[in-house]
Motif scaffolding. Structure first.
Motif, PDB file in Angstrom:
ATOM      1  N   LEU A 196      47.383  39.070  28.959  1.00  0.00           N
ATOM      2  CA  LEU A 196      46.637  40.124  29.658  1.00  0.00           C
ATOM      3  C   LEU A 196      45.240  39.647  30.033  1.00  0.00           C
ATOM      4  CD1 LEU A 196      47.282  43.646  28.069  1.00  0.00           C
ATOM      5  CD2 LEU A 196      47.769  42.865  30.375  1.00  0.00           C
ATOM      6  N   LEU A 197      44.571  38.943  29.131  1.00  0.00           N
ATOM      7  CA  LEU A 197      43.232  38.416  29.423  1.00  0.00           C
ATOM      8  C   LEU A 197      43.282  37.452  30.605  1.00  0.00           C
ATOM      9  CD1 LEU A 197      41.888  37.770  25.798  1.00  0.00           C
ATOM     10  CD2 LEU A 197      41.035  39.469  27.416  1.00  0.00           C
ATOM     11  N   TRP A 198      44.276  36.556  30.580  1.00  0.00           N
ATOM     12  CA  TRP A 198      44.424  35.600  31.685  1.00  0.00           C
ATOM     13  C   TRP A 198      44.715  36.311  32.995  1.00  0.00           C
ATOM     14  CZ3 TRP A 198      49.119  34.846  34.356  1.00  0.00           C
ATOM     15  CH2 TRP A 198      49.073  33.845  35.344  1.00  0.00           C
ATOM     16  N   LYS A 199      45.653  37.264  32.959  1.00  0.00           N
ATOM     17  CA  LYS A 199      46.068  37.949  34.186  1.00  0.00           C
ATOM     18  C   LYS A 199      44.942  38.800  34.751  1.00  0.00           C
ATOM     19  CE  LYS A 199      48.826  39.099  37.441  1.00  0.00           C
ATOM     20  NZ  LYS A 199      49.134  38.100  38.479  1.00  0.00           N
ATOM     21  N   ALA A 200      44.256  39.560  33.886  1.00  0.00           N
ATOM     22  CA  ALA A 200      43.163  40.422  34.361  1.00  0.00           C
ATOM     23  C   ALA A 200      42.021  39.587  34.926  1.00  0.00           C
ATOM     24  CB  ALA A 200      42.665  41.312  33.217  1.00  0.00           C
ATOM     25  N   THR A 201      41.686  38.473  34.241  1.00  0.00           N
ATOM     26  CA  THR A 201      40.623  37.590  34.726  1.00  0.00           C
ATOM     27  C   THR A 201      40.994  36.990  36.082  1.00  0.00           C
ATOM     28  OG1 THR A 201      39.995  37.035  32.453  1.00  0.00           O
ATOM     29  CG2 THR A 201      39.214  35.567  34.187  1.00  0.00           C
ATOM     30  N   LYS A 202      42.247  36.574  36.214  1.00  0.00           N
ATOM     31  CA  LYS A 202      42.740  35.999  37.470  1.00  0.00           C
ATOM     32  C   LYS A 202      42.677  37.035  38.601  1.00  0.00           C
ATOM     33  CE  LYS A 202      46.727  33.345  39.195  1.00  0.00           C
ATOM     34  NZ  LYS A 202      47.386  34.229  40.145  1.00  0.00           N
ATOM     35  N   GLU A 203      43.060  38.287  38.299  1.00  0.00           N
ATOM     36  CA  GLU A 203      43.034  39.349  39.307  1.00  0.00           C
ATOM     37  C   GLU A 203      41.597  39.691  39.708  1.00  0.00           C
ATOM     38  OE1 GLU A 203      45.517  40.839  40.923  1.00  0.00           O
ATOM     39  OE2 GLU A 203      46.987  39.561  39.927  1.00  0.00           O
ATOM     40  N   ILE A 204      40.690  39.723  38.734  1.00  0.00           N
ATOM     41  CA  ILE A 204      39.281  40.006  39.039  1.00  0.00           C
ATOM     42  C   ILE A 204      38.712  38.904  39.926  1.00  0.00           C
ATOM     43  CG2 ILE A 204      36.958  40.137  38.037  1.00  0.00           C
ATOM     44  CD1 ILE A 204      38.238  41.576  35.632  1.00  0.00           C
ATOM     45  N   HIS A 205      39.011  37.652  39.582  1.00  0.00           N
ATOM     46  CA  HIS A 205      38.540  36.520  40.389  1.00  0.00           C
ATOM     47  C   HIS A 205      39.118  36.595  41.802  1.00  0.00           C
ATOM     48  CE1 HIS A 205      38.465  32.324  41.890  1.00  0.00           C
ATOM     49  NE2 HIS A 205      37.293  32.305  41.277  1.00  0.00           N
ATOM     50  N   GLY A 206      40.415  36.949  41.896  1.00  0.00           N
ATOM     51  CA  GLY A 206      41.047  37.053  43.208  1.00  0.00           C
ATOM     52  C   GLY A 206      40.464  38.182  44.035  1.00  0.00           C
ATOM     53  N   THR A 207      40.059  39.271  43.371  1.00  0.00           N
ATOM     54  CA  THR A 207      39.464  40.407  44.084  1.00  0.00           C
ATOM     55  C   THR A 207      38.077  40.055  44.618  1.00  0.00           C
ATOM     56  OG1 THR A 207      40.669  41.966  42.673  1.00  0.00           O
ATOM     57  CG2 THR A 207      38.764  42.824  43.865  1.00  0.00           C
ATOM     58  N   MET A 208      37.314  39.312  43.830  1.00  0.00           N
ATOM     59  CA  MET A 208      35.946  38.979  44.215  1.00  0.00           C
ATOM     60  C   MET A 208      35.879  37.767  45.149  1.00  0.00           C
ATOM     61  SD  MET A 208      34.036  39.559  40.563  1.00  0.00           S
ATOM     62  CE  MET A 208      32.400  39.444  41.292  1.00  0.00           C
ATOM     63  N   ASP A 209      36.868  36.875  45.040  1.00  0.00           N
ATOM     64  CA  ASP A 209      36.867  35.661  45.861  1.00  0.00           C
ATOM     65  C   ASP A 209      38.274  35.378  46.361  1.00  0.00           C
ATOM     66  OD1 ASP A 209      36.070  33.322  47.082  1.00  0.00           O
ATOM     67  OD2 ASP A 209      36.241  32.109  45.266  1.00  0.00           O
ATOM     68  N   PRO A 210      38.781  36.225  47.288  1.00  0.00           N
ATOM     69  CA  PRO A 210      40.158  36.041  47.774  1.00  0.00           C
ATOM     70  C   PRO A 210      40.327  34.727  48.511  1.00  0.00           C
ATOM     71  CG  PRO A 210      38.984  37.643  49.119  1.00  0.00           C
ATOM     72  CD  PRO A 210      38.092  37.324  47.953  1.00  0.00           C
ATOM     73  N   LYS A 211      41.488  34.100  48.301  1.00  0.00           N
ATOM     74  CA  LYS A 211      41.747  32.824  48.964  1.00  0.00           C
ATOM     75  C   LYS A 211      42.192  33.062  50.410  1.00  0.00           C
ATOM     76  CE  LYS A 211      43.287  30.665  44.645  1.00  0.00           C
ATOM     77  NZ  LYS A 211      44.420  30.038  43.949  1.00  0.00           N
ATOM     78  N   PRO A 212      41.643  32.313  51.361  1.00  0.00           N
ATOM     79  CA  PRO A 212      42.046  32.487  52.752  1.00  0.00           C
ATOM     80  C   PRO A 212      43.529  32.215  52.975  1.00  0.00           C
ATOM     81  CG  PRO A 212      40.075  31.115  52.565  1.00  0.00           C
ATOM     82  CD  PRO A 212      40.624  31.307  51.180  1.00  0.00           C
ATOM     83  N   ALA A 213      44.140  31.394  52.101  1.00  0.00           N
ATOM     84  CA  ALA A 213      45.536  31.012  52.281  1.00  0.00           C
ATOM     85  C   ALA A 213      46.512  32.108  51.865  1.00  0.00           C
ATOM     86  CB  ALA A 213      45.846  29.743  51.481  1.00  0.00           C
ATOM     87  N   ASP A 214      45.991  33.129  51.145  1.00  0.00           N
ATOM     88  CA  ASP A 214      46.872  34.208  50.708  1.00  0.00           C
ATOM     89  C   ASP A 214      47.477  34.931  51.913  1.00  0.00           C
ATOM     90  OD1 ASP A 214      46.603  33.836  48.017  1.00  0.00           O
ATOM     91  OD2 ASP A 214      44.865  35.141  47.830  1.00  0.00           O
ATOM     92  N   PHE A 215      48.757  35.254  51.823  1.00  0.00           N
ATOM     93  CA  PHE A 215      49.410  35.973  52.902  1.00  0.00           C
ATOM     94  C   PHE A 215      49.062  37.452  52.789  1.00  0.00           C
ATOM     95  CE2 PHE A 215      53.102  38.400  54.462  1.00  0.00           C
ATOM     96  CZ  PHE A 215      53.038  38.029  55.797  1.00  0.00           C
ATOM     97  N   LEU A 216      48.578  38.044  53.868  1.00  0.00           N
ATOM     98  CA  LEU A 216      48.186  39.444  53.869  1.00  0.00           C
ATOM     99  C   LEU A 216      49.152  40.262  54.711  1.00  0.00           C
ATOM    100  CD1 LEU A 216      44.341  39.040  54.478  1.00  0.00           C
ATOM    101  CD2 LEU A 216      45.534  39.125  52.305  1.00  0.00           C
ATOM    102  N   ASP A 217      49.372  41.520  54.309  1.00  0.00           N
ATOM    103  CA  ASP A 217      50.164  42.402  55.158  1.00  0.00           C
ATOM    104  C   ASP A 217      49.247  43.070  56.175  1.00  0.00           C
ATOM    105  OD1 ASP A 217      48.804  44.389  53.862  1.00  0.00           O
ATOM    106  OD2 ASP A 217      50.529  45.249  52.832  1.00  0.00           O
ATOM    107  N   LYS A 218      49.748  44.035  56.913  1.00  0.00           N
ATOM    108  CA  LYS A 218      48.969  44.640  57.996  1.00  0.00           C
ATOM    109  C   LYS A 218      47.752  45.407  57.491  1.00  0.00           C
ATOM    110  CE  LYS A 218      52.953  45.087  61.077  1.00  0.00           C
ATOM    111  NZ  LYS A 218      53.870  46.017  61.788  1.00  0.00           N
TER     112      LYS A 218
END
Length: 256
Positions: A107-129
């Motif tokens: 949970l610590l790893w996943k929550a930290t990863k999600e927080i990092h992804g929210t604050m610094d999203p990767k341009p390579a991530d596939f986005l929906d509409k």
């Protein structure tokens, strides 16, 4: 059936059932927050199915654990010790402790990863509409299964500690999971429509992860304090949302 009929007329059994349902619902909220955050990263067409599948798996795991109560009780038996006690920590570990520690670290790893992804999203991530990051369905389900297992063990051990009657445990678990099914979509939609709530929910997951790890090391934090802090945080965030909505409505009226 002969064992169930006396329970139907026993006020103590009904009191235990109501208390157990309340406890299981509170414990289920943590599980539901995790499922909601993960499912909201999927394409919209897959989200509801992922939530219902995740909650259904949680029910199956809980009922499976209840069917193996004799084995489950042995999960709390010590299996090894690391030098006794250190700085107030109980360094004698059972399988339950190891599962809680592993689940807490996940949970610590996943929550930290999600927080990092929210604050610094990767341009390579596939986005929906709508600009939501789309995640692989299988990866989401695997993560839900892992955390379902941790929360299911914690949930059933709580039930075992509150009553000796298996029928009461089974009814409480089924009712709790039905409540989770009813609450899943509204909670996930609310989290998805209010970005600030996502960060609050991730903060809750961080706190829950720390609690699981601490519990695994023998540091038992009263759950009442934890849920009181969570309720206070939710209350503050609710006031923020109302304030933002009032400001937006006022600006909209001024624009007209």
């Amino acid at each position: 059936m002969d064992a169930i009929i006396p329970l139907l007329t026993d006020p103590a059994a009904w009191a235990a059932l109501i208390t157990l349902i309340a406890m299981e619902v509170v414990l289920g909220i943590d599980n539901l927050i995790f499922i909601s955050i993960l499912s909201n990263k999927l394409p919209e067409a897959q989200r509801q199915f992922a939530r219902r599948l995740g909650i259904s798996l949680a029910l199956i795991m809980r009922l499976a654990l209840l069917s193996t109560l004799a084995w489950l009780v042995h999960l709390t038996a010590p299996i090894f010790s690391v030098g006794g006690s250190l700085a107030g920590l109980d360094l004698t570990f059972s399988w339950r402790d190891l599962i809680l520690i592993a689940g807490g670290l996940f949970l610590l790893w996943k929550a930290t990863k999600e927080i990092h992804g929210t604050m610094d999203p990767k341009p390579a991530d596939f986005l929906d509409k709508t600009g939501v990051v789309v995640t692989n369905f299988g990866a989401v389900i695997v993560q839900i299964i892992l955390i379902d297992m941790v929360f299911s063990i914690d949930s059933i051990l709580t039930a075992v500690g509150m009553t000796d009657h298996l029928p009461i445990m089974i009814v409480a678990v089924i009712i709790t999971v039905m409540i989770m099914l009813l609450a899943a979509d509204p909670l996930a939609n609310f989290i998805n429509n209010n970005p600030s709530v996502v960060m609050l929910a991730l903060g809750f997951l961080l706190m829950i992860g720390m609690i699981l790890v601490a519990d695994g090391f023998g540091v038992h934090i009263p759950k009442g304090y934890i849920y009181a802090a969570m309720a206070f945080s939710v209350g503050v965030e609710a006031l923020n949302i109302m304030a933002r909505n009032a400001k937006t409505k006022k600006e909209s009226q001024a624009g007209h």
